[in-house]
Write an enzyme that holds these catalytic residues in place. Structure first.
Site, mmCIF file in Angstrom:
data_model
loop_
_atom_site.group_PDB
_atom_site.id
_atom_site.type_symbol
_atom_site.label_atom_id
_atom_site.label_comp_id
_atom_site.label_asym_id
_atom_site.label_seq_id
_atom_site.Cartn_x
_atom_site.Cartn_y
_atom_site.Cartn_z
ATOM 1 N N ASP A 1 0.846 -1.186 0.000
ATOM 2 C CA ASP A 1 0.000 0.000 0.000
ATOM 3 C C ASP A 1 0.889 1.247 0.000
ATOM 4 O OD1 ASP A 1 -3.216 0.481 0.979
ATOM 5 O OD2 ASP A 1 -1.833 2.181 1.064
ATOM 6 N N ILE A 2 0.504 2.224 -0.808
ATOM 7 C CA ILE A 2 1.325 3.438 -0.942
ATOM 8 C C ILE A 2 1.271 4.293 0.331
ATOM 9 C CG2 ILE A 2 -0.408 5.010 -1.949
ATOM 10 C CD1 ILE A 2 1.758 5.666 -4.115
ATOM 11 N N ASN B 1 -12.740 -3.450 2.775
ATOM 12 C CA ASN B 1 -13.612 -2.286 2.923
ATOM 13 C C ASN B 1 -14.656 -2.344 1.814
ATOM 14 O OD1 ASN B 1 -12.100 -1.251 5.059
ATOM 15 N ND2 ASN B 1 -10.732 -0.140 3.688
ATOM 16 N N VAL C 1 -11.007 2.577 -3.723
ATOM 17 C CA VAL C 1 -10.684 2.014 -5.046
ATOM 18 C C VAL C 1 -11.678 0.887 -5.304
ATOM 19 C CG1 VAL C 1 -8.946 0.876 -6.474
ATOM 20 C CG2 VAL C 1 -8.235 2.604 -4.801
ATOM 21 N N HIS D 1 -10.303 -5.654 -3.033
ATOM 22 C CA HIS D 1 -8.962 -5.948 -2.522
ATOM 23 C C HIS D 1 -9.029 -6.264 -1.038
ATOM 24 C CE1 HIS D 1 -9.726 -1.628 -2.449
ATOM 25 N NE2 HIS D 1 -9.067 -1.600 -1.303
ATOM 26 N N HIS E 1 -6.939 -6.047 2.447
ATOM 27 C CA HIS E 1 -5.820 -5.409 3.123
ATOM 28 C C HIS E 1 -5.220 -6.418 4.105
ATOM 29 C CE1 HIS E 1 -6.842 -1.029 2.279
ATOM 30 N NE2 HIS E 1 -8.003 -1.595 2.024
#
Ligand code: 5GP
Length: 114
Positions: free
Chosen positions: A30-31, A87, A96, A100, A102
């Site tokens: 993750d950025i 999420n 986004v 996905h 996390h």
């Protein structure tokens, strides 16, 4: 089908620190990490949210979770612990719209939700 940021990362059009990939999924850092280790496990298949999953995706979701736990084991923090989170939509904090998982770990996480 909407083309998201994560589709572009999967296609290598946008750089990311990819830590694992296979036929079904790509995993990258993750950025904006929310923990010492914060990796996103993203199916290659474009699915917008958890709400869009069907029974046909049951094995795929299992693969995301298994890939996350395998990563935690490889990186040595599986026994100390970690968190896996999907999420969903605005109230769930999703930003986004390509499904996905996390993986958060590598140290003690804040207890609780909300
Ligand atoms: P969401 O809020 O949808 O559950 O999670 C999206 C995650 O994607 C966020 O944690 C956010 O920091 C991460 N993210 C957003 N843009 C980028 C990017 O360009 N590269 C990477 N590696 N992660 C990103």
């Amino acid at each position: 089908m909407t083309d998201t940021l994560f589709d572009k990362i999967i296609r290598r059009e946008i750089p990311a620190q990819i830590v694992y990939e296979d036929a079904d999924l790509v995993a990258f850092k993750d950025i904006h990490p929310a923990a010492p280790v914060h990796v996103l496990f993203v199916p290659r298949k474009s699915i917008a949210t958890v709400n869009d999953l069907t029974n046909d995706d049951a094995a795929l979701i299992g693969k995301l979770v298994l890939a996350a736990s395998a990563y935690a084991k490889r990186e040595g923090f599986a026994e100390s612990g970690y968190r896996v989170v999907f999420n969903c939509n605005a109230d769930g904090g999703q930003t986004v719209y390509h499904l996905h998982l996390h993986l958060l770990g590598g140290g003690p996480l804040r207890v609780g939700f909300g």
